[in-house]
Scaffold this motif. Structure first.
Motif, PDB file in Angstrom:
ATOM      1  N   ASN A 194       0.866  -1.181   0.000  1.00  0.00           N
ATOM      2  CA  ASN A 194       0.000   0.000   0.000  1.00  0.00           C
ATOM      3  C   ASN A 194       0.910   1.241   0.000  1.00  0.00           C
ATOM      4  O   ASN A 194       1.444   1.634   1.047  1.00  0.00           O
ATOM      5  CB  ASN A 194      -0.897  -0.002   1.240  1.00  0.00           C
ATOM      6  CG  ASN A 194      -1.887   1.156   1.226  1.00  0.00           C
ATOM      7  OD1 ASN A 194      -1.647   2.188   0.600  1.00  0.00           O
ATOM      8  ND2 ASN A 194      -3.004   0.966   1.912  1.00  0.00           N
ATOM      9  N   GLU A 196       0.304   4.371  -0.530  1.00  0.00           N
ATOM     10  CA  GLU A 196      -0.210   5.541   0.191  1.00  0.00           C
ATOM     11  C   GLU A 196       0.166   5.449   1.661  1.00  0.00           C
ATOM     12  O   GLU A 196       0.614   6.438   2.278  1.00  0.00           O
ATOM     13  CB  GLU A 196      -1.728   5.618   0.032  1.00  0.00           C
ATOM     14  CG  GLU A 196      -2.329   6.869   0.660  1.00  0.00           C
ATOM     15  CD  GLU A 196      -3.832   6.984   0.408  1.00  0.00           C
ATOM     16  OE1 GLU A 196      -4.482   7.750   1.131  1.00  0.00           O
ATOM     17  OE2 GLU A 196      -4.333   6.297  -0.514  1.00  0.00           O
ATOM     18  N   GLU A 197       0.008   4.247   2.212  1.00  0.00           N
ATOM     19  CA  GLU A 197       0.386   4.038   3.612  1.00  0.00           C
ATOM     20  C   GLU A 197       1.896   4.125   3.776  1.00  0.00           C
ATOM     21  O   GLU A 197       2.412   4.709   4.739  1.00  0.00           O
ATOM     22  CB  GLU A 197      -0.121   2.674   4.088  1.00  0.00           C
ATOM     23  CG  GLU A 197       0.116   2.428   5.555  1.00  0.00           C
ATOM     24  CD  GLU A 197      -0.457   1.084   6.010  1.00  0.00           C
ATOM     25  OE1 GLU A 197      -0.226   0.733   7.170  1.00  0.00           O
ATOM     26  OE2 GLU A 197      -1.123   0.412   5.191  1.00  0.00           O
ATOM     27  N   GLY A 199       3.874   5.919   2.002  1.00  0.00           N
ATOM     28  CA  GLY A 199       4.236   7.335   1.921  1.00  0.00           C
ATOM     29  C   GLY A 199       4.110   8.035   3.259  1.00  0.00           C
ATOM     30  O   GLY A 199       4.941   8.877   3.621  1.00  0.00           O
ATOM     31  N   ARG A 200       3.072   7.685   4.012  1.00  0.00           N
ATOM     32  CA  ARG A 200       2.902   8.279   5.343  1.00  0.00           C
ATOM     33  C   ARG A 200       4.043   7.876   6.276  1.00  0.00           C
ATOM     34  O   ARG A 200       4.494   8.679   7.105  1.00  0.00           O
ATOM     35  CB  ARG A 200       1.549   7.868   5.939  1.00  0.00           C
ATOM     36  CG  ARG A 200       0.351   8.515   5.249  1.00  0.00           C
ATOM     37  CD  ARG A 200      -0.898   8.386   6.098  1.00  0.00           C
ATOM     38  NE  ARG A 200      -1.312   7.002   6.238  1.00  0.00           N
ATOM     39  CZ  ARG A 200      -2.146   6.378   5.418  1.00  0.00           C
ATOM     40  NH1 ARG A 200      -2.668   7.026   4.391  1.00  0.00           N
ATOM     41  NH2 ARG A 200      -2.477   5.118   5.624  1.00  0.00           N
TER      42      ARG A 200
END
Length: 804
Positions: A194, A196-197, A199-200
């Motif tokens: 994931n 997006e995760e 990236g966090r």
């Protein structure tokens, strides 16, 4: 070439975190693929290398780094195929290592010596990040790039700063690792991520925890070898360091220290020192704040040798006229004789000294000094290394200049407010000395008093004729309107409501109507306002609230007393509109006219609003020390004063048709031939005269506006005339010559009067000239007509003033 094995992390115990094997299988597969497509002579070389590797079967399998010493010739062939043919290995920092760089098994002599000579204790930037963590980032960077086309974990380059023991200068190197000959395999099905995760987690700097959990390394294997190359990036890093100093906006000592250190690294010569000298100016003259901007060797040496500032400034001024690079490789006695500034440098221990001009947007912003206590020859090689830094140094100097100017303006506004350019130069000098004394510390020193000596004064007054009488007349007329409408309102209320108090207020109102005709003082006006505020307005408000049938009568009255629109303010509004029209037009005329006057010789011009407009003019040598003063300029300004009074009289007469309340002006000049001293009063933010005799001048000019002609009950100042008051008969002779000339030119009528004046309080012996203004009969006066919106704006401003 060198086959000694180098342990990269020789001083640290590092656990290997992934299954990895050193082999040449990826290179073999690469060569086989190239042979299928390569048609040039390179194909023969590829074939030869491939056959040699296959012949040495041990190279097709996993091998220990220490065992590769027996295959030096094959490794040299690999070096040849992987590097440009013309590269000299003695200058090339290049090596082969295990897939995850841990051991270097083959390197150029330059690389081997670099690694051997660069003791970690001389490393500039101490990296606190553990080796295991850096290795993990490297591994995951390759995995994410190969399998997920994701490349933002970490750059494949490392900037390494190291102090050269010989030159004592910092050198910077870019270390890059090429993994194209590393094969990566995964056991099983590749997990989905994931992003997006992920990236966090990057933002929170804990991406490794996420990756270790969702993409464990135990399922990966690395096979092959890596290529490591090192590039000297000292030049670019030094330039970036100077740019960072600009971006961080540290323009003074801190930035200068960083820039000078970067210039040393840029030069590559440990014997060189650098100085920075921005050209700061006050009144277009150079000044040098050696306390705050002390990075100039020449300035510091000049101060230490007590070199007179004027000598130093003249040297720099001369240089500014013809800025060019100056190179002195060795300071000797002959050169000192020609250039005195070299003496102070030699006394400071400088042997060689060079100056390079620094520009910002084609304008000279300062100089860069290059000096040493050794004999140094500045050659093209050094200049080419410094050249990329010059525009950035120019930008630094410009920031420095802007900061200095902003500091000057801040003190100017704090101590003096905005000033005219003709005198601001002297305030600038006072500010500069104030800044030097305080030197950025708490402001314990008071700023000096700014004084101009031997100034010739000129005073003029354009007064609105009988302004006090006209204002009283307008007030009486408005109060009559107010009281008349109040009487009507009270009578209407009396018909609707029976109250004894109504009769009492009505009686007082009629009594005030009788008294208005004899209204003589502001005390009477205050009593009337008290009657209205205390008795009338509360009564009307209560009546309206309790007896709704009276609302119309009460509201009609209150409409009359609205300052912006009410009839009870109509006369005063018209008078103020007329007075503002005259004052505005006269002020604009004087502003434009005196701006042209400044072109002949600078002077101080101060204008004041009264019932009309008054102005002071001071002219003399001290106001423009660089421009020789002559009495010719004084005569010119006196003639201008006379002609401007005529033009103002004509202008005022032309405005009569535009004024809702016709007014006339009088024109007065006070002639004073003796020079006086003036100084700026910091508490009142204005110029004032100095000395007992000079104060007499100030007293006279404040009292002559109402002076009477001797033995006559007649004011000197009259409409359509210009009056000139004086003490000395010689002063009158000069002005009579001007009047005679202006009569011929059509400015004045042939009615010149020579008058003696009544004594004023503390002033006697005054005389006057008075002459009539000749109006242009065949030429319509040019009058600026106010637009409706402008008149409306003035009326609103006046109404606001009346309310307050």
């Amino acid at each position: 070439m060198n086959t000694n094995v180098i342990q990269i992390n020789k001083n640290e115990c590092v656990d290997f975190q992934i299954e990895s094997s050193l082999s040449f299988r990826p290179l073999v597969e690469y060569l086989k693929g190239r042979l299928k497509t390569e048609k040039s002579v390179k194909s023969e070389f590829y074939r030869f290398l491939l056959e040699k590797i296959e012949k040495e079967k041990v190279l097709l399998n996993s091998i220990k780094a220490k065992d590769l010493v027996q295959h030096k010739d094959t490794l040299e062939l690999i070096f040849t195929i992987l590097t440009p043919l013309m590269d000299n290995e003695d200058d090339l920092f290049w090596a082969l290592s295990t897939p995850v760089p841990d051991e270097i098994f083959f390197s150029t002599n330059a690389f081997y010596n670099f690694f051997k000579d660069h003791d970690p204790k001389n490393k500039v930037t101490k990296d606190s990040e553990p080796v295991e963590k850096k290795q993990l980032k490297f591994i995951y960077n390759i995995i994410l790039n190969r399998f997920y086309n994701f490349t933002t974990v970490i750059k494949s380059e490392i900037i390494y700063g190291h102090v050269n023991e010989e030159t004592k200068l910092t050198q910077y190197y870019n270390i890059q690792t090429d993994t194209k000959f590393v094969d990566i395999k995964y056991k099983g099905e590749l997990p989905e991520l994931n992003f997006e995760e992920l990236g966090r987690h990057f933002q929170d700097d804990n991406e490794l925890e996420y990756l270790l959990k969702h993409l464990p390394l135990k399922y990966f294997t690395f096979d092959g070898f890596s290529i490591i190359s090192i590039t000297d990036v000292t030049l670019q890093h030094s330039i970036d360091g100077i740019r960072d100093a600009l971006v961080n906006h540290n323009y003074q000592t801190e930035a200068y220290t960083h820039v000078i250190q970067a210039l040393k690294s840029l030069s590559g010569d440990g014997n060189l020192e650098f100085g920075l000298m921005p050209f700061l100016t006050v009144n277009n003259k150079l000044v040098f704040d050696h306390k705050e901007f002390s990075q100039s060797k020449l300035i510091n040496s000049a101060k230490a040798s007590n070199l007179e500032e004027e000598v130093f400034y003249s040297l720099v001024d001369k240089y500014k006229e013809n800025p060019k690079a100056i190179f002195v490789s060795s300071i000797n006695d002959d050169q000192i004789t020609k250039d005195p500034f070299l003496r102070v440098l030699k006394e400071a221990g400088v042997c060689s000294y060079s100056v390079l001009p620094v520009y910002y947007n084609t304008q000279l912003a300062g100089v860069l000094e290059v000096y040493s206590d050794h004999e140094v020859i500045i050659d093209d090689k050094l200049l080419s290394r410094l050249r990329p830094a010059m525009p950035l140094i120019g930008q630094l100097f410009q920031y420095n200049i802007e900061d200095f100017n902003a500091k000057m303006d801040e003190v100017l506004m704090d101590k003096f407010t905005a000033l005219q350019p003709s005198v601001q130069w002297k305030f600038n000098e006072a500010i500069w000395r104030f800044i030097q004394k305080n030197n950025g510390k708490a402001k314990i020193n008071e700023i000096e008093t700014v004084t101009f000596k031997k100034m010739y004064p000129l005073f003029g007054a354009i007064d609105i004729r009988n302004s006090t009488i006209e204002r009283n007349r307008a007030l009486k007329d408005d109060l009559n309107v107010l009281l008349s409408h109040l009487t009507l309102a009270l009578k209407a209320i009396k018909k609707l409501v029976t109250l004894e108090i109504t009769d009492k207020i009505l009686f007082n109102c009629k009594d005030w109507i009788k008294r208005i005709g004899n209204l003589a003082s502001s005390n009477d006006e205050s009593q009337l306002n008290e009657f209205l505020t205390v008795e009338v307005y509360p009564f009307l408000s209560i009546i309206k609230a309790n007896y709704p049938q009276t609302a119309d009568a009460v509201d009609d009255y209150f409409k009359v007393i609205v300052p912006e629109t009410g009839a009870a303010y109509a006369n005063r509004r018209q008078l103020e509109v007329s007075m503002q029209l005259i004052n505005t037009e006269v002020s604009q005329y004087l502003e434009k006219s005196q701006a042209n006057l400044q072109a002949s010789y600078p002077c101080y011009f101060a204008k004041f609003r009264t019932d009309g407009v008054e102005y002071d003019i001071y002219i003399g040598q001290e106001i423009a020390p660089n421009k020789p003063f002559d009495l010719l300029y004084l005569k010119n300004i006196r003639l201008w004063q006379l002609t401007s009074m005529v033009e103002i009289a004509r202008l005022s007469k032309g405005l009569i048709g535009e004024m809702p309340f016709p007014l006339e002006t009088t024109q007065l000049i006070f002639i004073h031939s003796n020079a006086i001293d003036i100084s700026f009063r910091n508490d009142e933010r204005r110029f004032d005269v100095e000395g007992a005799y000079n104060i007499r001048y100030e007293v006279v000019k404040k009292r002559i506006d109402k002076v009477l002609i001797k033995d006559k009950n007649e004011r000197l100042t009259q409409p359509h005339k210009v009056s000139m008051v004086y003490f000395n008969p010689d002063e009158a002779k000069e002005y009579m010559e001007y009047i005679k000339y202006m009569q011929v030119e059509g400015y004045f009528n042939d009615d010149l009067e020579q008058l003696e004046l009544e004594e004023l309080q503390g002033v006697s012996g005054l005389s006057a000239l008075r002459v009539g203004v000749k109006y242009l009969e065949n030429k319509k006066e040019t009058v600026k007509k106010l637009k409706a919106k402008e008149i409306e704006s003035i009326e609103k401003e006046i109404a606001s003033m009346m309310e307050n």
